[in-house]
Design a protein around this motif. Structure first.
Motif: not given
Length: 509
Positions: A124-129, A131-135
């Motif tokens: 989950v944390a890696e998926r969050m990272i 999506e963070q690239r796309h804000k």
């Protein structure tokens, strides 16, 4: 709408909803706690292991909402309950902007399987990272350094969580309701203001040390420490007291908190919970009716108040307490131009009296109260931790008598056993299971059960980790280990004696 998921954040929800009440805006902050509102006052660790429950609760509270900023908090990047919520958010990014707040790097997030779940926290944390690239999602994981007590995130982790969330919510309030342009410099200034709170608080280290000594003596004599607080300082007291049970294996009445007006002052979603039992009896009137009549000179009373509270109410209750005991102390906050009368301070023995300098516009602001809260939190964390250290509940900076109530604490217990015995993970886990199931002969059903089954049983056991440690170190039976602990009522002394005995035996051999 903002959703957050920890005890302290329930208090933040109250503060910021009060802020938006002034311009007649609807209340937009809510909270979710694993275990519901009862987790504010008692250890409800098991629900933290249920990712599906986390997702269901989030779905229920946010049904029909158009946009939600969700802040999932897991200090160690491990809580399955939060992982389930973040996974739900990532599947509905048209509604949610998920934020993961923790204090470990993502690559150190837990990758163990979770209950009835196809993913793990690290996934989950890696998926969050990604999506963070796309804000579309954000991960906030500043490095704080080691905690004073190894593994206890209630101190640095809890304080950093409060500081970060208050800065985020204040920025949103200033932009949305006051039309202010919020710059990175503004946010940085709000965060660094906490340094002033830190310096001001710890400039009173002599008084703080005296309170730690008083509380430690009280616990050593098997007496009690009672926090009597007003408004949000009362919530800080309740929170600190509730954390002592899972952290130090304390009884719920070793350190207890009480707040003016009880649950009405808490403003929690589920309302009055006093019908659930004595742990949920939290009002000042409840204290007067149930505790005051049996108060002893060995019990420590600690009042928590500010100059903005009803000082007539403070002095009236202090006067009642003084008729029973002189062991009465206070943490009191006031302002340079708005001070607490000397007659009030003179009612108490040790007074940690902090006078703050604020600008005129801050005097009645939420920001000022948040700083008082943070200062009080640091004081109470030091007092309760120091008291349990003096009682012998900590060994070489480890929570040697923690309660094994969820998967995180189960892993931590095994790590502690490995750390002190040098034995393999398998040997330590087997000893832990013997202590949990109260047997020297583990059945296949016991050894093959899921971790959440183990923690459910462990939640009803005392001294699980010390018992396992003695069995390993002394190579003895469960009954012999318990006898050793009975002979040494102070846990730290029991562990020290165990190591001294095994060292002597090794030298003789």
């Amino acid at each position: 709408m903002v959703d957050v998921a920890k005890r302290v954040e329930m208090m933040l929800r109250t503060s910021f909803n009060e802020m938006v009440k002034a311009p007649k805006q609807k209340q937009i902050c809510s909270y979710i706690i694993a275990g519901g509102d009862r987790a504010m006052l008692t250890s409800q660790e098991a629900p933290e292991d249920d990712p599906a429950l986390g997702a269901r609760m989030l779905d229920k509270i946010c049904a029909g909402k158009k946009h939600v900023l969700f802040v999932g908090i897991s200090c160690g990047m491990s809580a399955p309950f939060v992982a389930g919520q973040l996974d739900f958010c990532l599947k509905h990014l048209d509604v949610f902007t998920p934020v993961l707040l923790g204090f470990n790097p993502v690559h150190m997030a837990r990758s163990e399987p979770m209950q009835d779940c196809s993913f793990h926290f690290k996934d989950v944390a890696e998926r969050m990272i990604a999506e963070q690239r796309h804000k579309k999602a954000f991960v906030l994981n500043p490095v704080l350094g080691a905690e004073a007590i190894s593994g206890s995130s209630r101190m640095k982790g809890g304080s950093a969580t409060k500081i970060i969330l208050e800065s985020i919510l204040l920025a949103g309030h200033e932009a949305a309701f006051r039309g202010k342009r919020v710059t990175p410099e503004c946010i940085s200034a709000w965060i660094t203001a906490s340094e002033m709170v830190y310096e001001t608080t710890y400039s009173h280290s002599d008084e703080l040390a005296a309170l730690i000594h008083q509380a430690g003596e009280s616990l050593q004599m098997k007496a009690h420490v009672y926090y009597i607080g007003w408004q949000t300082l009362g919530i800080i007291g309740l929170t600190d007291a509730s954390e002592c049970v899972p952290t130090f294996g304390a009884d719920f009445d070793d350190i207890r908190g009480f707040i003016n007006n009880g649950f009405r002052e808490m403003k929690n979603k589920e309302g009055d919970l006093s019908f659930l039992g004595p742990e949920f009896v939290i009002g000042h009137k409840d204290f007067v009716d149930t505790i005051l009549p049996s108060l002893s000179q060995n019990d420590v009373m600690l009042f928590l108040f500010t100059v903005n509270d009803d000082l007539h109410e403070v002095t009236a209750l202090a006067d009642q307490v003084r008729r029973r005991t002189s062991n009465l102390h206070a943490i009191a906050h006031d302002l340079e131009k708005f001070t607490i009368p000397e007659t009030v301070c003179n009612m108490f023995g040790t007074v940690l009296h902090i006078t703050w300098s604020f600008s005129s516009e801050e005097v009645n602001s939420v920001v000022m109260r948040q700083r008082w809260e943070l200062s009080t939190k640091w004081c109470l964390n030091a007092i309760s931790t120091g008291a349990h250290v003096l009682k012998g509940k900590v060994y070489m900076n480890y929570m040697i008598d923690l309660r094994v109530t969820n998967s995180k604490l189960y892993r931590r217990a095994i790590n502690i056993l490995q750390r002190f015995t040098g034995c393999s993970k398998g040997e330590c886990e087997r000893a832990l299971l013997r202590a949990i199931y109260s047997t020297d002969d583990l059945s296949e059903d016991m050894t093959s059960a899921d971790v959440w089954k183990h923690t459910d049983v462990a939640n009803r056991r005392d001294q699980v980790v010390p018992t396992a440690l003695v069995m390993i170190q002394c190579g003895c039976t469960l009954a012999e280990a318990r006898h050793h602990l009975d002979c040494h009522p102070v846990i730290r002394d029991a562990v020290s004696a165990c190591f001294s005995s095994s060292k002597t035996k090794s030298t003789m051999d």
